[in-house]
Design a protein around this motif. Structure first.
Motif, PDB file in Angstrom:
ATOM      1  N   THR A 103      78.501  53.871  31.286  1.00 44.42           N
ATOM      2  CA  THR A 103      78.096  55.033  32.061  1.00 44.42           C
ATOM      3  C   THR A 103      76.649  54.842  32.478  1.00 44.42           C
ATOM      4  OG1 THR A 103      79.594  56.421  30.797  1.00 44.42           O
ATOM      5  CG2 THR A 103      77.881  57.537  32.051  1.00 44.42           C
ATOM      6  N   VAL A 104      76.397  54.980  33.767  1.00 42.22           N
ATOM      7  CA  VAL A 104      75.064  54.773  34.326  1.00 42.22           C
ATOM      8  C   VAL A 104      74.627  56.057  35.012  1.00 42.22           C
ATOM      9  CG1 VAL A 104      73.717  53.393  35.950  1.00 42.22           C
ATOM     10  CG2 VAL A 104      75.588  52.336  34.678  1.00 42.22           C
ATOM     11  N   THR A 105      73.362  56.440  34.795  1.00 45.01           N
ATOM     12  CA  THR A 105      72.815  57.611  35.473  1.00 45.01           C
ATOM     13  C   THR A 105      71.700  57.154  36.393  1.00 45.01           C
ATOM     14  OG1 THR A 105      73.324  58.976  33.549  1.00 45.01           O
ATOM     15  CG2 THR A 105      71.774  59.885  35.156  1.00 45.01           C
ATOM     16  N   ARG A 106      71.855  57.422  37.685  1.00 45.49           N
ATOM     17  CA  ARG A 106      70.840  57.085  38.681  1.00 45.49           C
ATOM     18  C   ARG A 106      70.569  58.328  39.512  1.00 45.49           C
ATOM     19  NH1 ARG A 106      74.022  52.147  39.673  1.00 45.49           N
ATOM     20  NH2 ARG A 106      73.022  50.490  38.514  1.00 45.49           N
ATOM     21  N   LYS A 107      69.305  58.725  39.549  1.00 50.94           N
ATOM     22  CA  LYS A 107      68.902  59.906  40.328  1.00 50.94           C
ATOM     23  C   LYS A 107      69.726  61.121  39.943  1.00 50.94           C
ATOM     24  CE  LYS A 107      67.332  57.137  44.215  1.00 50.94           C
ATOM     25  NZ  LYS A 107      67.455  56.845  45.642  1.00 50.94           N
ATOM     26  N   GLY A 108      69.976  61.276  38.639  1.00 50.48           N
ATOM     27  CA  GLY A 108      70.701  62.430  38.135  1.00 50.48           C
ATOM     28  C   GLY A 108      72.202  62.382  38.323  1.00 50.48           C
ATOM     29  N   ARG A 109      72.719  61.321  38.890  1.00 47.59           N
ATOM     30  CA  ARG A 109      74.156  61.199  39.138  1.00 47.59           C
ATOM     31  C   ARG A 109      74.761  60.174  38.184  1.00 47.59           C
ATOM     32  NH1 ARG A 109      77.001  58.422  43.873  1.00 47.59           N
ATOM     33  NH2 ARG A 109      79.106  59.205  43.646  1.00 47.59           N
ATOM     34  N   ARG A 110      75.799  60.599  37.461  1.00 47.73           N
ATOM     35  CA  ARG A 110      76.451  59.714  36.498  1.00 47.73           C
ATOM     36  C   ARG A 110      77.650  59.024  37.132  1.00 47.73           C
ATOM     37  NH1 ARG A 110      76.607  62.281  30.624  1.00 47.73           N
ATOM     38  NH2 ARG A 110      77.965  60.503  30.459  1.00 47.73           N
ATOM     39  N   THR A 111      77.727  57.726  36.896  1.00 46.36           N
ATOM     40  CA  THR A 111      78.877  56.959  37.370  1.00 46.36           C
ATOM     41  C   THR A 111      79.334  56.042  36.244  1.00 46.36           C
ATOM     42  OG1 THR A 111      77.467  55.209  38.264  1.00 46.36           O
ATOM     43  CG2 THR A 111      78.129  56.956  39.789  1.00 46.36           C
ATOM     44  N   VAL A 112      80.556  55.594  36.344  1.00 44.51           N
ATOM     45  CA  VAL A 112      81.097  54.637  35.377  1.00 44.51           C
ATOM     46  C   VAL A 112      81.226  53.296  36.084  1.00 44.51           C
ATOM     47  CG1 VAL A 112      83.068  54.024  33.926  1.00 44.51           C
ATOM     48  CG2 VAL A 112      82.331  56.404  34.091  1.00 44.51           C
ATOM     49  N   GLU A 113      80.615  52.277  35.492  1.00 43.40           N
ATOM     50  CA  GLU A 113      80.727  50.916  36.018  1.00 43.40           C
ATOM     51  C   GLU A 113      81.705  50.145  35.154  1.00 43.40           C
ATOM     52  OE1 GLU A 113      76.197  50.274  37.737  1.00 43.40           O
ATOM     53  OE2 GLU A 113      76.850  49.138  35.991  1.00 43.40           O
ATOM     54  N   ILE A 114      82.502  49.332  35.795  1.00 35.56           N
ATOM     55  CA  ILE A 114      83.436  48.467  35.074  1.00 35.56           C
ATOM     56  C   ILE A 114      83.043  47.034  35.382  1.00 35.56           C
ATOM     57  CG2 ILE A 114      85.826  47.751  34.801  1.00 35.56           C
ATOM     58  CD1 ILE A 114      86.613  50.608  35.614  1.00 35.56           C
ATOM     59  N   VAL A 115      82.794  46.265  34.327  1.00 37.89           N
ATOM     60  CA  VAL A 115      82.347  44.886  34.460  1.00 37.89           C
ATOM     61  C   VAL A 115      83.360  43.987  33.749  1.00 37.89           C
ATOM     62  CG1 VAL A 115      80.494  43.272  33.908  1.00 37.89           C
ATOM     63  CG2 VAL A 115      79.951  45.641  34.445  1.00 37.89           C
ATOM     64  N   CYS A 116      83.714  42.876  34.377  1.00 37.26           N
ATOM     65  CA  CYS A 116      84.606  41.902  33.756  1.00 37.26           C
ATOM     66  C   CYS A 116      83.779  40.772  33.163  1.00 37.26           C
ATOM     67  CB  CYS A 116      85.589  41.347  34.773  1.00 37.26           C
ATOM     68  SG  CYS A 116      86.739  42.595  35.356  1.00 37.26           S
ATOM     69  N   LEU A 117      84.123  40.376  31.960  1.00 34.53           N
ATOM     70  CA  LEU A 117      83.439  39.288  31.264  1.00 34.53           C
ATOM     71  C   LEU A 117      84.427  38.153  31.068  1.00 34.53           C
ATOM     72  CD1 LEU A 117      81.908  41.501  28.426  1.00 34.53           C
ATOM     73  CD2 LEU A 117      80.804  40.840  30.552  1.00 34.53           C
ATOM     74  N   ILE A 118      83.982  36.937  31.304  1.00 35.30           N
ATOM     75  CA  ILE A 118      84.813  35.751  31.082  1.00 35.30           C
ATOM     76  C   ILE A 118      84.008  34.816  30.198  1.00 35.30           C
ATOM     77  CG2 ILE A 118      85.984  33.798  32.156  1.00 35.30           C
ATOM     78  CD1 ILE A 118      86.147  35.504  34.715  1.00 35.30           C
ATOM     79  N   THR A 119      84.612  34.352  29.117  1.00 37.94           N
ATOM     80  CA  THR A 119      83.903  33.485  28.186  1.00 37.94           C
ATOM     81  C   THR A 119      84.820  32.392  27.653  1.00 37.94           C
ATOM     82  OG1 THR A 119      82.656  33.417  26.100  1.00 37.94           O
ATOM     83  CG2 THR A 119      84.380  35.070  26.263  1.00 37.94           C
ATOM     84  N   SER A 120      84.208  31.304  27.248  1.00 36.71           N
ATOM     85  CA  SER A 120      84.974  30.216  26.631  1.00 36.71           C
ATOM     86  C   SER A 120      85.188  30.476  25.138  1.00 36.71           C
ATOM     87  CB  SER A 120      84.250  28.880  26.831  1.00 36.71           C
ATOM     88  OG  SER A 120      82.968  28.934  26.250  1.00 36.71           O
ATOM     89  N   ALA A 121      84.558  31.505  24.606  1.00 37.79           N
ATOM     90  CA  ALA A 121      84.734  31.854  23.193  1.00 37.79           C
ATOM     91  C   ALA A 121      86.005  32.697  23.047  1.00 37.79           C
ATOM     92  CB  ALA A 121      83.526  32.639  22.688  1.00 37.79           C
ATOM     93  N   ASP A 122      86.843  32.332  22.067  1.00 31.64           N
ATOM     94  CA  ASP A 122      88.073  33.097  21.878  1.00 31.64           C
ATOM     95  C   ASP A 122      87.780  34.398  21.130  1.00 31.64           C
ATOM     96  OD1 ASP A 122      87.942  32.553  19.130  1.00 31.64           O
ATOM     97  OD2 ASP A 122      89.258  30.817  19.305  1.00 31.64           O
ATOM     98  N   ALA A 123      88.794  35.239  20.984  1.00 30.62           N
ATOM     99  CA  ALA A 123      88.616  36.565  20.383  1.00 30.62           C
ATOM    100  C   ALA A 123      88.198  36.495  18.915  1.00 30.62           C
ATOM    101  CB  ALA A 123      89.887  37.380  20.536  1.00 30.62           C
ATOM    102  N   ARG A 124      88.574  35.424  18.202  1.00 28.52           N
ATOM    103  CA  ARG A 124      88.144  35.287  16.802  1.00 28.52           C
ATOM    104  C   ARG A 124      86.662  34.937  16.731  1.00 28.52           C
ATOM    105  NH1 ARG A 124      92.805  32.422  16.906  1.00 28.52           N
ATOM    106  NH2 ARG A 124      91.630  30.483  16.910  1.00 28.52           N
ATOM    107  N   THR A 125      86.220  34.047  17.619  1.00 32.82           N
ATOM    108  CA  THR A 125      84.828  33.621  17.640  1.00 32.82           C
ATOM    109  C   THR A 125      83.911  34.708  18.200  1.00 32.82           C
ATOM    110  OG1 THR A 125      85.624  31.383  18.065  1.00 32.82           O
ATOM    111  CG2 THR A 125      83.280  31.777  18.413  1.00 32.82           C
ATOM    112  N   ALA A 126      84.416  35.428  19.193  1.00 36.49           N
ATOM    113  CA  ALA A 126      83.609  36.453  19.856  1.00 36.49           C
ATOM    114  C   ALA A 126      84.393  37.761  19.935  1.00 36.49           C
ATOM    115  CB  ALA A 126      83.204  35.981  21.247  1.00 36.49           C
ATOM    116  N   PRO A 127      84.387  38.534  18.850  1.00 34.61           N
ATOM    117  CA  PRO A 127      85.064  39.832  18.876  1.00 34.61           C
ATOM    118  C   PRO A 127      84.298  40.814  19.776  1.00 34.61           C
ATOM    119  CG  PRO A 127      83.876  39.553  16.813  1.00 34.61           C
ATOM    120  CD  PRO A 127      83.779  38.246  17.552  1.00 34.61           C
ATOM    121  N   PRO A 128      84.870  41.974  20.061  1.00 26.38           N
ATOM    122  CA  PRO A 128      84.228  42.935  20.972  1.00 26.38           C
ATOM    123  C   PRO A 128      82.775  43.258  20.618  1.00 26.38           C
ATOM    124  CG  PRO A 128      86.455  43.641  20.494  1.00 26.38           C
ATOM    125  CD  PRO A 128      86.179  42.448  19.619  1.00 26.38           C
ATOM    126  N   GLU A 129      82.461  43.382  19.341  1.00 26.79           N
ATOM    127  CA  GLU A 129      81.086  43.711  18.938  1.00 26.79           C
ATOM    128  C   GLU A 129      80.107  42.624  19.371  1.00 26.79           C
ATOM    129  OE1 GLU A 129      83.649  43.410  16.645  1.00 26.79           O
ATOM    130  OE2 GLU A 129      84.162  45.550  16.676  1.00 26.79           O
TER     131      GLU A 129
END
Length: 122
Positions: free
Chosen positions: A16-42
Motif C-alpha cells: 500500500t502506497v500513499t502519495r499526496k494523500g491518496r492510497r493505492t495498492v501496488e502489485i510487484v512480481c519477483l523472480i528469483t533463482s532461489a527456491d522456496a526453501r532457500t528463500a521463504p516469503p520472509e
C-alpha cells in the motif's frame, strides 16, 4: 519460463502506497533463482526492503537534492567522477550528522567557508 532461465521462484508482493494523500495498492512480481526453501516469503520481503533502503539512502539523494538526472556531464570519465564526488559529499554531510541532505546543501551554500570546513573536518 524460457525467458527466465534459472528462475526457481516467482512471487507476488502487494504494498500500500500513499502519495499526496491518496492510497493505492501496488502489485510487484519477483523472480528469483532461489527456491522456496532457500528463500521463504520472509526472506524475499527482507530483500525487497533492503533494496529500497539502498534506493532511499543513496540513489534518491543523488537524484533529487543533487539533481543528478539533469546533469549535462555525459562524456569520458566525467560522469563517474561526478558520481564519486556526489557520494563523497553525501558521506561527509552524514558524518557531520546531517539527516536531511537538501537542508544540509542549502546550509553549506550560504557560507563559502562551510564546504571547505566540511571537507577539512573529515
Amino acid at each position: 519460463m524460457d525467458d527466465f532461465t534459472g528462475a526457481a521462484q516467482v512471487a507476488q508482493l502487494r504494498r500500500t502506497v500513499t502519495r499526496k494523500g491518496r492510497r493505492t495498492v501496488e502489485i510487484v512480481c519477483l523472480i528469483t533463482s532461489a527456491d522456496a526453501r532457500t528463500a521463504p516469503p520472509e526472506l524475499l520481503a527482507a530483500w525487497v526492503q533492503s533494496h529500497w533502503e539502498i534506493e532511499n539512502r543513496l540513489h534518491w539523494v543523488r537524484d533529487v537534492p543533487f539533481d543528478e538526472d539533469r546533469s549535462q556531464v555525459r562524456t569520458g570519465n566525467a560522469p563517474q567522477v561526478m558520481g564519486g564526488l556526489r557520494n563523497i559529499a553525501i558521506t561527509l554531510l552524514r558524518l557531520q550528522g546531517h539527516q536531511n541532505s537538501a537542508a544540509a546543501l542549502r546550509h553549506h551554500a550560504r557560507g563559502t567557508d562551510r564546504p571547505v570546513n566540511l571537507f577539512l573536518s573529515a
